[in-house]
Motif scaffolding. Structure first.
Motif, PDB file in Angstrom:
ATOM      1  N   SER A   3      51.846  39.844  47.117  1.00  0.00           N
ATOM      2  CA  SER A   3      51.720  40.664  45.919  1.00  0.00           C
ATOM      3  C   SER A   3      53.034  40.729  45.148  1.00  0.00           C
ATOM      4  O   SER A   3      53.039  40.959  43.940  1.00  0.00           O
ATOM      5  CB  SER A   3      51.268  42.081  46.288  1.00  0.00           C
ATOM      6  OG  SER A   3      50.995  42.842  45.137  1.00  0.00           O
ATOM      7  N   GLU A   4      54.159  40.529  45.856  1.00  0.00           N
ATOM      8  CA  GLU A   4      55.452  40.509  45.178  1.00  0.00           C
ATOM      9  C   GLU A   4      55.690  39.174  44.478  1.00  0.00           C
ATOM     10  O   GLU A   4      56.569  39.070  43.625  1.00  0.00           O
ATOM     11  CB  GLU A   4      56.574  40.765  46.185  1.00  0.00           C
ATOM     12  CG  GLU A   4      56.476  42.125  46.876  1.00  0.00           C
ATOM     13  CD  GLU A   4      57.430  42.232  48.054  1.00  0.00           C
ATOM     14  OE1 GLU A   4      58.329  41.373  48.151  1.00  0.00           O
ATOM     15  OE2 GLU A   4      57.266  43.151  48.865  1.00  0.00           O
ATOM     16  N   VAL A   5      54.902  38.177  44.840  1.00  0.00           N
ATOM     17  CA  VAL A   5      55.027  36.847  44.238  1.00  0.00           C
ATOM     18  C   VAL A   5      54.022  36.686  43.104  1.00  0.00           C
ATOM     19  O   VAL A   5      54.359  36.232  42.008  1.00  0.00           O
ATOM     20  CB  VAL A   5      54.816  35.753  45.302  1.00  0.00           C
ATOM     21  CG1 VAL A   5      54.953  34.368  44.694  1.00  0.00           C
ATOM     22  CG2 VAL A   5      55.777  35.939  46.461  1.00  0.00           C
ATOM     23  N   ASP A   6      52.777  37.068  43.349  1.00  0.00           N
ATOM     24  CA  ASP A   6      51.710  36.954  42.344  1.00  0.00           C
ATOM     25  C   ASP A   6      50.751  38.128  42.566  1.00  0.00           C
ATOM     26  O   ASP A   6      49.765  38.025  43.301  1.00  0.00           O
ATOM     27  CB  ASP A   6      50.978  35.622  42.482  1.00  0.00           C
ATOM     28  CG  ASP A   6      50.039  35.330  41.305  1.00  0.00           C
ATOM     29  OD1 ASP A   6      49.494  36.294  40.735  1.00  0.00           O
ATOM     30  OD2 ASP A   6      49.860  34.153  40.964  1.00  0.00           O
ATOM     31  N   ALA A   7      51.064  39.254  41.942  1.00  0.00           N
ATOM     32  CA  ALA A   7      50.287  40.479  42.169  1.00  0.00           C
ATOM     33  C   ALA A   7      48.849  40.320  41.718  1.00  0.00           C
ATOM     34  O   ALA A   7      47.920  40.816  42.372  1.00  0.00           O
ATOM     35  CB  ALA A   7      50.952  41.653  41.438  1.00  0.00           C
ATOM     36  N   ASN A   8      48.651  39.623  40.621  1.00  0.00           N
ATOM     37  CA  ASN A   8      47.320  39.414  40.069  1.00  0.00           C
ATOM     38  C   ASN A   8      46.407  38.677  41.039  1.00  0.00           C
ATOM     39  O   ASN A   8      45.265  39.077  41.314  1.00  0.00           O
ATOM     40  CB  ASN A   8      47.482  38.640  38.749  1.00  0.00           C
ATOM     41  CG  ASN A   8      46.158  38.186  38.157  1.00  0.00           C
ATOM     42  OD1 ASN A   8      46.040  37.030  37.787  1.00  0.00           O
ATOM     43  ND2 ASN A   8      45.198  39.081  38.048  1.00  0.00           N
ATOM     44  N   LEU A   9      46.914  37.615  41.625  1.00  0.00           N
ATOM     45  CA  LEU A   9      46.114  36.798  42.530  1.00  0.00           C
ATOM     46  C   LEU A   9      45.893  37.514  43.865  1.00  0.00           C
ATOM     47  O   LEU A   9      44.800  37.459  44.427  1.00  0.00           O
ATOM     48  CB  LEU A   9      46.806  35.450  42.751  1.00  0.00           C
ATOM     49  CG  LEU A   9      46.064  34.418  43.606  1.00  0.00           C
ATOM     50  CD1 LEU A   9      44.652  34.191  43.109  1.00  0.00           C
ATOM     51  CD2 LEU A   9      46.847  33.104  43.634  1.00  0.00           C
ATOM     52  N   MET A  10      46.908  38.190  44.375  1.00  0.00           N
ATOM     53  CA  MET A  10      46.748  38.894  45.651  1.00  0.00           C
ATOM     54  C   MET A  10      45.711  40.006  45.531  1.00  0.00           C
ATOM     55  O   MET A  10      44.903  40.221  46.439  1.00  0.00           O
ATOM     56  CB  MET A  10      48.096  39.470  46.105  1.00  0.00           C
ATOM     57  CG  MET A  10      48.026  40.149  47.473  1.00  0.00           C
ATOM     58  SD  MET A  10      47.613  38.984  48.800  1.00  0.00           S
ATOM     59  CE  MET A  10      47.161  40.108  50.123  1.00  0.00           C
ATOM     60  N   LEU A  11      45.709  40.685  44.416  1.00  0.00           N
ATOM     61  CA  LEU A  11      44.711  41.741  44.209  1.00  0.00           C
ATOM     62  C   LEU A  11      43.304  41.154  44.173  1.00  0.00           C
ATOM     63  O   LEU A  11      42.361  41.737  44.717  1.00  0.00           O
ATOM     64  CB  LEU A  11      45.010  42.490  42.912  1.00  0.00           C
ATOM     65  CG  LEU A  11      44.096  43.676  42.593  1.00  0.00           C
ATOM     66  CD1 LEU A  11      44.197  44.740  43.687  1.00  0.00           C
ATOM     67  CD2 LEU A  11      44.437  44.282  41.243  1.00  0.00           C
TER      68      LEU A  11
END
Length: 1155
Positions: free
Chosen positions: A920-928
């Motif tokens: 989520s610290e790298v790509d918050a949109n995708l992790m969500l």
């Protein structure tokens, strides 16, 4: 920040649109759209997806490329799986190590852990250990009662008549303001020599006892001197107890007068500030001195309560709460015309640390107003005590009323609720200096089997909020031998530095009579206690035979753990018990609730459950199978449990008799020992040995190189069958040294690690060996040398297949530095060994991937090239091509994420230094989106043992803490100068002069003491783990003009998730961010928790009534008229702002207590 629900967030134009998992092959059906549409609208929605998806399949700026098809990404996933499996088969050596074990079958035996037999044996050993302490306790209590009965009271006794070792004498000698220095009364204090004793972690003297007397008690009072006189005879009993049982630790007699006599003698660990230790406020004393209590505290907050008096009441209530233990129940209410609870608790709640904290904070918010209404306060209190629909102590019932005075006796209330049986005791406290008639308060206490106390100033609070225990002790004393039952406490921190202990307690009764034919004395003399260190109990439990994930635990009747591998408080406060519930030590579920209840009820049981466990580094959650077996520990309030994974049913025991035992030579001459020597590391790989207690004389060290050196030096002297060594540990270590060396010889030595971009290969074993090859790789090896304490080792045992472990990165730390190819990713797998029908996992093997090289290899494997040397496929303007993770890395994001949600590999070069971070610290949109689509599940829990930096103090202004500052109107009112308020102010200031540190912080302590550096706190932990989705899965993250396609698929036989996604075009969807980092928390809402209390049971015995009890001694008022001259002088001093001259320390006298 709160984690958003499973949606894109309120700022996103539309919901996440997802497709159901597609387990098959071939073209992927279009995603379903969620929504309330029906009829024509539904038909329109069904037609829209094919039209909407067409433009999305073409990446902006790259018209010739389209998002890869489902079968293409599945093909990439298979290539990744095959590459990982191939490397692990060639270099990991799991299969080869299995063969090595079988080839050396004659060197070990397979032993079985039989859970029922094991747990019953350990329970019996613990029972025997505690029983020896019980016998010592009984000898001490009987001797104390006889010594006191034979003692002749001396009215004219003097300090110089008594010789004893004052435990605080050495500290006071160093203090020029010490009381005895000023009195010149050191003649009665012995000077002793001490020797270091590792069992006590302290310097001790076995020939004498030591005496500790609270600072606010005058050592020279007649009561104290007589107490010192008769307790001196206990010294010989202490010494004889130790002769019979050399394992005894602290033996302590805590007197009801406040005197503590303990053995062996050791100097008191005095704090830099004033020493407020009083044995009567210790958890073990309170538990031994009375039966459990149901207490309602009511506080008068009518307008007549002045500012200073209200402060005294608030402090008094807090001190009263500190006299309660987890066996007690309490509620606090304030009253004027009406009564109301001070907190959110509407009924009696358990007096545990967290509930008492709620009360203490709520009490500070009390405001004085209205008129006094005793009736409202007492009716509320009686209603609370009569509520039978809640969990409570069901023993002593009492009401504690704090007031500044009043005339109403509320006899009608007592007639209605309490008479004639008088099952509820009433204790009244007159707070502050006043001119009211105290007779009504005395009458309330005396007619309800209670006691009346006066608290004129802050100096009287501690003594008068604890002496009610003497009244509660009366039925115990009158019950005689029936009440002489040993009780065992919760875990708590020993005040003398022993660490975590439990204490066996036994009350000591006054057996004297006031005269021939008179009634029996009903005073409790004190409590006898003997400490048992938790480490001594742990030594009775098996550890290395249970494997890395097996363990023993024990709980008490409250469900608090006595033993548990997760009982590791980061900071301890010796004033409070360590109360970690079993359901907080582990991840709570219904099965564990059932096990806990059965254990509290004293039953035997066995249950296999599927449960969640937290990894050792607290970053991961694993779903595992565990076998729980439990039995009660007889003659105690404890129950013992054993937890075993199925693969730990059997374990290896080295059988080296044919090889070594007939040769009486040092172990260093044994075959295979040479592979432990550093001289062999260059060819055989570096060996780390677990820092276990192989032999008694082995010097421990946190540096593994030094520990190995100490081990080798000792082995030059020790024979294999030496009595000072643990043969099981030693022989298994030697066995695994040879086993892992053969792995080097057969597999590792002839392989070129660079060919497959490996930094190292390694093997770790139950026997305590970790071998890392080649030797130079050990320089960057950061895993724990004790395999049982290494996260990769324990997780590999619990998971099938290959477990990836990226380097740990904190979001606050700088990114990884990719220099000299030193950053690697661990990949490990358990070695499962089947011998006949017995299966076990005695070792873990693995490789360490070169992060940068494998990131490049990852791109190739997830591309249209078949191998790294093949040219990249070019896509012309007229042709149609699918994007891949190599050619189109500017438009396509490809990552491997592990089961905890941490980044392992990426096709984005700028993300390589973020490997190991929560995705989520790298790509918050995708992790969500992955979380919303059930690829990940979240587990939240609380760590009640954390340590936090202290909160900065508020701005208290320049006035001394706690001092009531009179107004100008007060100064102008002559009547005020002779009033109770002025006299109380004088007493408070006088007490402040005595205890200077109460008014001014000690700079030395503020800078350096542990108490100011960190304190106990609650941390909220969040871990993520794989959800229910196992198949290949496509979805759209719908953000209006910023929609993204993504594909996610679990890699078979690994803990990895392969994700391919379009790179985001804008940050419109970045509103939702999942948090994984541990955060400070107040814990779960206590007001809600008390509505569903956890199951517990109180002690089996209760002594709250005896028909022969004499209640005539119920307190009386005292008068000490103020001196007008002193008051005027004092107020002028305050007005002028002059600092007071240093005064000699004085001490309040202990309550008159003729023994």
């Amino acid at each position: 920040m709160a984690v958003p629900a499973r949606t894109c967030g309120s700022s996103w134009p539309g919901p996440v649109r997802t497709a159901r998992p597609w387990p098959g092959h071939g073209p992927r059906p279009f995603p379903d759209l969620r929504g309330p549409a029906s009829g024509p609208a539904r038909l329109l929605l069904l037609l829209l997806p094919p039209l909407l998806l067409l433009p999305l399949l073409t990446a902006p700026g790259a018209s010739a490329y389209s998002f890869p098809q489902q079968h293409t990404m599945q093909h990439w996933a298979r290539r990744l799986e095959q590459e990982i499996d191939g490397v692990m088969r060639i270099f990991g050596g799991a299969q080869q190590l299995r063969e090595i074990y079988k080839d050396n079958r004659n060197l070990f035996e397979v032993q079985e852990n039989e859970p029922q037999n094991l747990v019953e044996k350990v329970a019996g050993d613990i029972e025997s250990l505690l029983d020896r302490k019980v016998q010592a306790l009984k000898r001490l209590a009987d001797a104390a009662e006889n010594f006191q009965k034979a003692h002749r009271w001396q009215d004219n006794i003097k300090e110089e008549d008594i010789m004893y070792y004052d435990a605080k004498a050495d500290a006071e000698l160093d203090d020029p303001e010490g009381e005895d220095m000023e009195r010149g009364s050191k003649t009665s204090t012995l000077r002793l020599d001490f020797m270091e004793d590792p069992n006590f972690k302290n310097k001790v003297n076995y020939s004498y006892t030591a005496v500790q007397i609270p600072t606010d008690i005058y050592k020279g009072s007649t009561v104290i001197l007589n107490e010192l006189n008769w307790t001196e005879a206990l010294e010989n009993v202490f010494i004889e107890n130790r002769r019979q049982d050399p394992t005894l630790l602290w033996q302590v007699f805590g007197s009801a007068t406040g005197v503590t006599r303990y053995y062996p003698a050791t100097p008191w660990r005095a704090p830099k500030k004033i020493d407020l230790y009083d044995v009567r406020r210790r958890p073990w004393y309170i538990q031994g001195a009375s039966s459990p209590k149901d207490m309602v505290i009511i506080v008068d907050v009518s307008g007549s309560v002045s500012g200073l008096t209200l402060k005294l009441m608030k402090t008094s209530v807090c001190e009263m709460l500190d006299t309660l233990s987890d066996d007690d129940y309490v509620n606090v209410a304030s009253f004027n015309e009406k009564a109301q609870p001070v907190s959110c608790f509407t009924h009696l709640v358990q007096a545990n640390v967290r509930n008492k904290k709620v009360f203490k904070e709520a009490v500070q918010g009390m405001v004085a107003k209205g008129t006094t209404g005793y009736k409202a306060g007492f009716e509320y209190a009686f209603d609370q005590l009569q509520n039978s629909n809640i969990t409570r102590a069901n023993c002593n019932k009492m009401i504690m009323m704090f007031t500044d005075g009043g005339e109403d006796r509320v006899q009608d209330v007592f007639e209605k609720y309490n008479w004639p049986n008088r099952t509820v005791r009433v204790f009244t406290f007159s707070v502050g200096q006043h001119n009211y008639d105290v007779t009504p308060l005395q009458w309330m206490a005396c007619t309800n089997k209670g006691y009346y106390f006066e608290i004129p100033s802050i100096g009287a609070i501690r003594i008068n909020t604890q002496e009610y225990l003497d009244v509660l002790g009366r039925p115990m004393v009158l019950a005689g031998k029936e009440a002489k039952q040993v009780q065992w406490t919760n875990v708590y921190e020993d005040a003398l530095g022993l660490g975590l202990v439990v204490t066996g307690t036994l009350p000591v009764f006054n057996l004297t009579q006031d005269g021939p034919g008179e009634k029996k004395n009903q005073l409790i003399l004190g409590v006898m206690g003997i400490d048992v260190a938790l480490n001594d109990i742990k030594r009775l439990t098996p550890n290395y035979t249970l494997g890395a994930n097996g363990y023993v635990f024990a709980i008490d009747l409250n469900g608090y753990v006595l033993l548990h591998p997760n009982l590791k408080p980061q900071t301890t406060n010796f004033r409070e018990p360590v109360t970690l519930d079993f359901l907080d030590a582990e991840l709570e579920d219904e099965n564990k609730e059932e096990i806990r209840r059965s254990m509290i009820d004293g039953n035997k049981g066995h249950k296999q459950i599927r449960t969640l466990v937290k990894s050792l580094d607290e970053r991961y959650i694993d779903e595992v199978i565990r076998n729980y077996t439990w039995v009660p520990i007889r003659s105690t309030n404890y129950s013992l449990g054993l937890v075993l994974p199925p693969y730990s049913t059997f374990y290896l025991q080295a059988n080296l008799s044919d090889q070594i035992l007939q040769v009486k030579l040092p172990i260093s001459k044994l075959k295979d020992f040479e592979f432990l020597l550093p001289s062999s590391f260059e060819s055989e790989g570096h060996v780390f040995i677990a820092p276990r207690e192989y032999c008694k004389d082995l010097n421990a060290s946190d540096n593994n190189t030094e520990f190995l050196k100490n081990f080798i030096e000792l082995m030059e002297k020790v024979t294999p069958d030496s009595k000072q060594c643990n043969n099981f540990l030693l022989h298994n270590l030697i066995l695994d040294t040879g086993i892992t060396q053969q792995l080097v010889e057969r597999v590792w030595r002839d392989q070129d690690l660079n060919t497959y971009s490996l930094l190292a290969v390694f093997a770790a074993t139950d026997g305590g060996i970790t071998r890392v090859f080649p030797n130079k790789a050990a320089e960057d090896w950061t895993e724990n040398p004790e395999p049982f304490n290494a996260s990769f080792y324990r997780r590999s045992l619990d998971n099938h297949g290959y477990v990836f472990k990226p380097p740990h990165q904190d979001s606050l730390l700088r990114p990884l530095e990719l220099e000299n190819d030193t950053v690697g990713v661990l990949v490990s797998t358990a070695v499962e060994l089947s011998l006949g029908r017995r299966t076990l996992r005695p070792a873990v093997v693995g490789v360490k991937l070169d992060l940068e090289a494998w990131a490049e290899k990852f791109k190739v494997l997830a591309s249209n090239r078949t191998h790294q040397d093949q040219p990249q496929k070019q896509c012309g303007p007229s042709s149609h091509c699918e994007m891949d993770c190599e050619v189109n890395n500017e438009d396509l994001l490809c990552v491997l994420i592990d089961d905890g949600g941490f980044l392992v590999l990426s096709n984005q070069n700028h993300q390589w230094d973020q490997v190991g971070r929560f995705f989520s610290e790298v790509d918050a949109n995708l992790m969500l989106a992955l979380y919303n689509n059930s690829f990940y599940t979240r587990k939240e829990s609380y760590d009640y043992q954390a340590a936090c930096a202290p909160q900065p103090p508020g701005n208290l202004g320049a006035a001394p803490r706690g001092v009531f500052v009179p107004t100008i109107a007060d100064f102008l009112n002559l009547a005020w100068w002779t009033s109770a308020a002025a006299w109380s102010l004088f007493q408070q200031l006088l007490y402040g002069l005595i205890y200077h540190s109460w008014f001014q912080a000690d700079p030395a302590e503020a800078e350096g003491s542990p108490e100011t550096r960190e304190s106990s706190c609650v941390m909220k932990q969040t871990q993520y783990y794989f959800g229910s989705v196992n198949a290949s899965y496509n979805a759209i993250i719908d953000c209006g003009n910023c929609s993204r396609l993504f594909h996610a698929q679990r890699l078979t036989n690994t803990n990895l998730l392969f994700v391919v996604a379009e790179k985001p075009l804008c940050s419109q969807c970045e509103a939702g961010r999942l948090l994984q980092k541990e955060t400070h928390s107040d814990g779960p809402e206590q007001c809600e928790l008390v509505q569903r209390p956890r199951y517990r049971r109180g002690p089996h015995i209760c002594f709250d009534y005896n028909a022969t009890e004499d209640t005539s001694d119920c307190g009386r008022g005292a008068s000490f008229p103020p001196s007008l001259g002193v008051l005027v002088s004092l107020q002028l001093l305050l007005l002028l702002g002059l600092p007071p001259r240093p005064q000699p320390q004085v001490h309040s006298f202990a309550a008159s207590r003729r023994l």
